[in-house]
Every structure is written in structure tokens, then in C-alpha cells.
Design a protein around this motif. Structure first.
Motif, PDB file in Angstrom:
ATOM      1  N   MET A 143       0.846  -1.208   0.000  1.00 53.29           N
ATOM      2  CA  MET A 143       0.000   0.000   0.000  1.00 53.29           C
ATOM      3  C   MET A 143       0.871   1.243   0.000  1.00 53.29           C
ATOM      4  O   MET A 143       1.794   1.361   0.806  1.00 53.29           O
ATOM      5  N   GLY A 144       0.618   2.169  -0.920  1.00 50.07           N
ATOM      6  CA  GLY A 144       1.417   3.392  -0.991  1.00 50.07           C
ATOM      7  C   GLY A 144       1.148   4.275   0.210  1.00 50.07           C
ATOM      8  O   GLY A 144       0.183   4.070   0.944  1.00 50.07           O
ATOM      9  N   SER A 145       1.979   5.305   0.396  1.00 48.82           N
ATOM     10  CA  SER A 145       1.823   6.145   1.587  1.00 48.82           C
ATOM     11  C   SER A 145       0.504   6.908   1.568  1.00 48.82           C
ATOM     12  O   SER A 145      -0.092   7.158   2.603  1.00 48.82           O
ATOM     13  N   GLY A 146       0.018   7.278   0.354  1.00 48.54           N
ATOM     14  CA  GLY A 146      -1.294   7.936   0.277  1.00 48.54           C
ATOM     15  C   GLY A 146      -2.367   7.035   0.833  1.00 48.54           C
ATOM     16  O   GLY A 146      -3.290   7.469   1.514  1.00 48.54           O
ATOM     17  N   GLY A 147      -2.213   5.719   0.547  1.00 48.50           N
ATOM     18  CA  GLY A 147      -3.168   4.731   1.056  1.00 48.50           C
ATOM     19  C   GLY A 147      -3.120   4.613   2.564  1.00 48.50           C
ATOM     20  O   GLY A 147      -4.142   4.428   3.214  1.00 48.50           O
ATOM     21  N   LEU A 148      -1.900   4.744   3.117  1.00 44.00           N
ATOM     22  CA  LEU A 148      -1.763   4.689   4.574  1.00 44.00           C
ATOM     23  C   LEU A 148      -2.514   5.848   5.211  1.00 44.00           C
ATOM     24  O   LEU A 148      -3.247   5.671   6.180  1.00 44.00           O
ATOM     25  N   ARG A 149      -2.323   7.046   4.647  1.00 46.17           N
ATOM     26  CA  ARG A 149      -2.992   8.237   5.196  1.00 46.17           C
ATOM     27  C   ARG A 149      -4.502   8.068   5.103  1.00 46.17           C
ATOM     28  O   ARG A 149      -5.226   8.316   6.068  1.00 46.17           O
ATOM     29  N   SER A 150      -4.992   7.632   3.951  1.00 47.26           N
ATOM     30  CA  SER A 150      -6.450   7.523   3.783  1.00 47.26           C
ATOM     31  C   SER A 150      -7.034   6.413   4.663  1.00 47.26           C
ATOM     32  O   SER A 150      -8.224   6.425   4.977  1.00 47.26           O
ATOM     33  N   GLY A 151      -6.195   5.465   5.071  1.00 44.99           N
ATOM     34  CA  GLY A 151      -6.672   4.383   5.937  1.00 44.99           C
ATOM     35  C   GLY A 151      -6.671   4.719   7.419  1.00 44.99           C
ATOM     36  O   GLY A 151      -6.996   3.872   8.263  1.00 44.99           O
ATOM     37  N   LEU A 152      -6.313   5.964   7.760  1.00 46.64           N
ATOM     38  CA  LEU A 152      -6.225   6.368   9.176  1.00 46.64           C
ATOM     39  C   LEU A 152      -7.513   6.114   9.971  1.00 46.64           C
ATOM     40  O   LEU A 152      -7.456   5.557  11.073  1.00 46.64           O
ATOM     41  N   PRO A 153      -8.698   6.531   9.470  1.00 42.70           N
ATOM     42  CA  PRO A 153      -9.915   6.310  10.273  1.00 42.70           C
ATOM     43  C   PRO A 153     -10.130   4.824  10.611  1.00 42.70           C
ATOM     44  O   PRO A 153     -10.473   4.484  11.741  1.00 42.70           O
ATOM     45  N   GLU A 154      -9.887   3.946   9.609  1.00 40.51           N
ATOM     46  CA  GLU A 154     -10.069   2.499   9.846  1.00 40.51           C
ATOM     47  C   GLU A 154      -9.043   1.981  10.850  1.00 40.51           C
ATOM     48  O   GLU A 154      -9.354   1.122  11.675  1.00 40.51           O
ATOM     49  N   LEU A 155      -7.826   2.520  10.796  1.00 34.96           N
ATOM     50  CA  LEU A 155      -6.787   2.093  11.737  1.00 34.96           C
ATOM     51  C   LEU A 155      -7.176   2.493  13.166  1.00 34.96           C
ATOM     52  O   LEU A 155      -7.049   1.691  14.106  1.00 34.96           O
TER      53      LEU A 155
END
Length: 415
Positions: free
Chosen positions: A1-13
Motif C-alpha cells: 500500500m502506498g503512503s497515500g493509502g496509509l494516510r487515507s486508511g487512518l480512520p479504519e486504523l
């Protein structure tokens, strides 16, 4: 997962972290620590476990080498949910609704923990490749009961030592904490002489003595407050803090003014919390005690407060120390404070406000080791420990972006 994906996944994390209860007491962090260790591993990052108390592991990950060293910290434990029927969504559901992540610990502080997990994973390879210094990620135990088997032990052990630290406790994305008040909790003990209640003149009533002692103690503290001088570099922070607290309680309809809160932040507070005395209604009591909670501003030490009380109550009551911690702060002129300030200003286009909080954080252990420490994280102070606690998705993203800026600047990485 690219870093943009990491940022967008914050709420789920954040939601996943909330779904792993880590209520303190007992404060067991085994499951959250395991989740974080696995998550880091999935992103190619190894971590170590340091455990100073059974079932309360701390997770530490380091990338890069040499100086400068920046510590990122968040705690894994949360306070109890209270009456679960009073929650709109179950406290450990991590429910995401209308731009908010709900649940116990969302604001305090699994939101902040998720942000530093993501920022660490994104920046680790860049810092490593550039040979720019060392970034330490730390997810720690026991903050809600004093941090003794978490940050305090890790600092003593030399595991958490660096040139600066950021703790992502909830400050809200437009403010940051430079300091906190100290703690001075004492027991005031009055002793008397027992007698039958029908002949009180034959005894010496400890409750009556204690009542006088409480009044005198308040006079002593009021007098001391008139002589306190706050370090000049904190005057603005005291005012900012007063504004923040006023805003936080404004909605409750409490009739309080800015100067009321300036007084609360900038002087010694006085709260008699527990009182005990006497054994029977028809006995003159020979023992009575008060547990007194005082929070003390920078520029004052707990020992000064205790000395004043002892001399003021001499002959009337004894003063026994229960718990103390020094007020502490990081100068707003320190580089890490200036970088956070600049980050909020540049990234969010908002003039940020340094503040001082009335409660304690694990920052005190880092500052005691001479490590300049700033508290900056998503969530609102007023929501910590509350029913229907939540963190906004906007705040998660904003803090993520500011911290990315701050860390890149700290290590002199472009972009």
C-alpha cells in the motif's frame, strides 16, 4: 500500500485500535501491542517489546542511526467506559459515522497513536535512505495511572532518550502543549482527645480542629498565590490555555470568565477531595483527615507548597505527603516547539497557540531527562474520558500532515 493509502486508511486504523480494549485498570496492553507490532511488520518495520510489568508491554521501533534523535510517543491504555448504556454507539465499536470515529480512547489517545504509526511507516524509509538521524516510535503502557511501567521506566532504562519528543495526546490540530502543571496531593491530619459526646468539654474534637485547619490551609494557599511569578516566556501560553478552557466549557453554560481560567492555570488550585473522621455520633472524635489535591503552575515547586502549609498549620494539624510531581515545560523558543508552530501555520494556514494544561502527561518524564517535549495530537481535551468520545477524521488528517512537515524539517529532508 502506498503512503497515500496509509494516510487515507487512518480512520479504519483508529477504529481497529479502539476495537481492542485496553482499559486501565488493569491496563493490559498485550493485545494492542501485538496488533501494532504486526502492523509495523506488515509495513517492513521491526519492533521490540519492553515489559516492566506483566501483561503491560511497550512497543519500540527505531529507524535510521546517529543524531539527531526524535521520539514519537503515544499510550495504548484507556480509561474505563463507565455506564455502557449511556453511549450512543458501543464504546469499543470504533464506529465511523459522519466524519467521526467513536469509541473509548478515540481522542485519548488511539487517534494520536494511529497517526504516529502511519507517519512513522511513511517516513522510515526516507530517513533511513538519507542517513538523516534516528526516528523512534513508542507505543507505551500505563499512562492513565501514572506511566510508571511505561514512559517512566523506558526513560530510566535509557530506551527513550533523544534530542526532542512529540507526544500525540489530544491537543486539537490548531494547538500544542508546551507544559503542564505539577501535582501536590497531601493529607491534612488533625488529632484530638476522645470523650463522651454528652460532655464534649472533656475532649478535644478533631473534626473541629480539621475544619479550622482547612480554612487556614486555604488562606495560606491564597496568600502564596499572590506572590507567584510565572516564567515570562509562558505568559502567552497561560492566556491561550485560559481561552481554550473557556471555549471548552462555554457550551455547558457555566458562568465563568477568562480571568477565572487564567487564575486556574496560573496559580495553585485548591480542592479538598476526601474527608474522614470520627467513629460514632456520641463520641468526641480524636482523629480527622482531609485529602487535598493541588495543581501547581511552573515557577513553583511542590516542596515550597508543602513547607508553606506546614508552617501555616503548625500546632493545628499535620501535613503528610501523598503524591507530588513538578510542574514542567519546554521553552516555546526550543527548535521542536518552533517547528510544530511553523508546521501548523504553514500546513493549516492557522496561527497556532501554545498552551499549558492543568493535568499531567508522560511528557514530564521526558522533560525531566532534559528532552524538549511538545504535545500535539488529534482530538479535543474536553472529550477525553467522556461518554460518546470521538475523534474527527479531519483532525486525524490535519495532525498527520503537520507532523509529516515537522519531522521532515527536523531531519532537514526536502519537501
Amino acid at each position: 500500500m502506498g503512503s497515500g493509502g496509509l494516510r487515507s486508511g487512518l480512520p479504519e486504523l483508529v477504529s481497529k485500535l479502539i476495537q481492542i480494549p485496553s482499559v486501565n485498570p488493569p491496563g493490559f496492553t498485550v493485545n494492542v501491542a501485538g496488533f501494532i507490532k504486526d502492523w509495523l511488520s506488515t509495513h517492513g518495520l521491526s519492533s521490540s517489546i519492553y515489559e516492566y510489568s506483566k501483561d503491560k508491554p511497550n512497543v519500540i521501533a527505531k529507524v535510521g542511526k546517529g543524531k539527531p534523535v526524535l521520539i514519537l510517543n503515544g499510550h495504548m491504555d484507556v480509561v474505563p467506559p463507565g455506564d455502557e448504556s449511556r453511549w450512543t454507539y458501543p464504546p469499543f465499536s470504533g464506529k465511523i459515522v459522519e466524519g467521526r470515529v467513536f469509541g473509548r480512547g478515540s481522542t485519548d489517545m488511539k487517534g494520536g497513536l494511529a497517526v504516529i504509526m502511519v507517519v512513522f511507516a511513511e517516513l522510515a524509509p526516507i530517513i533511513e535512505e538519507a542517513g538523516a538521524g534516528t526516528l523512534i516510535f513508542s507505543a507505551t503502557a500505563d499512562e492513565e495511572v501514572g506511566g510508571h511501567t511505561g514512559v517512566e521506566a523506558l526513560v530510566k532504562d535509557g530506551v527513550l532518550v533523544g534530542d526532542a519528543a512529540i507526544i500525540t495526546e489530544p491537543s486539537g490540530s490548531t494547538r500544542y502543549y508546551v507544559g503542564e502543571k505539577g501535582l501536590c496531593q497531601v493529607r491534612i491530619v488533625a488529632r484530638g482527645k476522645p470523650a463522651h459526646g454528652s460532655l464534649p468539654i472533656l475532649g478535644d474534637n478533631a473534626i473541629m480542629r480539621l475544619m479550622k485547619a482547612i480554612e487556614r490551609a486555604q488562606e495560606v494557599i491564597d496568600g502564596f498565590n499572590k506572590s507567584i511569578s510565572i516564567p515570562s516566556e509562558l505568559i502567552d501560553a497561560i492566556r491561550n490555555s485560559a481561552e481554550a478552557y473557556l471555549e471548552a466549557v462555554g457550551a455547558s453554560g457555566a458562568k465563568l470568565s477568562l480571568s477565572d481560567f487564567e487564575k486556574v492555570v496560573g496559580t495553585i488550585s485548591f480542592n479538598p477531595g476526601v474527608i474522614r473522621g470520627g467513629s460514632k455520633v456520641n463520641m468526641v472524635p480524636d482523629y480527622a483527615e482531609l485529602e487535598l489535591d493541588m495543581r501547581i503552575p511552573p515557577g513553583v515547586s511542590p516542596s515550597q507548597v508543602i513547607d508553606k502549609l506546614r508552617s501555616g498549620l503548625n500546632g493545628l494539624a499535620d501535613v503528610e505527603v501523598m503524591d507530588v510531581s513538578d510542574p514542567n515545560y519546554t521553552s516555546p523558543s526550543e527548535r521542536i516547539a518552533q517547528l510544530v508552530h511553523e508546521g501548523i501555520e504553514r500546513v493549516l494556514k492557522i496561527v497556532p497557540k501554545p498552551i499549558i494544561v492543568t493535568g499531567a502527561t508522560d511528557g514530564r518524564y521526558l522533560r525531566a531527562r532534559g528532552i524538549p517535549t511538545i504535545v500535539y495530537g488529534p482530538g479535543e481535551l474536553a472529550l477525553a474520558h467522556a461518554y460518546d468520545e470521538y475523534v474527527t477524521i479531519e483532525d486525524l488528517f490535519r495532525v498527520h500532515d503537520v507532523l509529516t512537515y515537522v519531522i521532515r524539517r527536523f531531519f532537514n529532508l526536502g519537501g
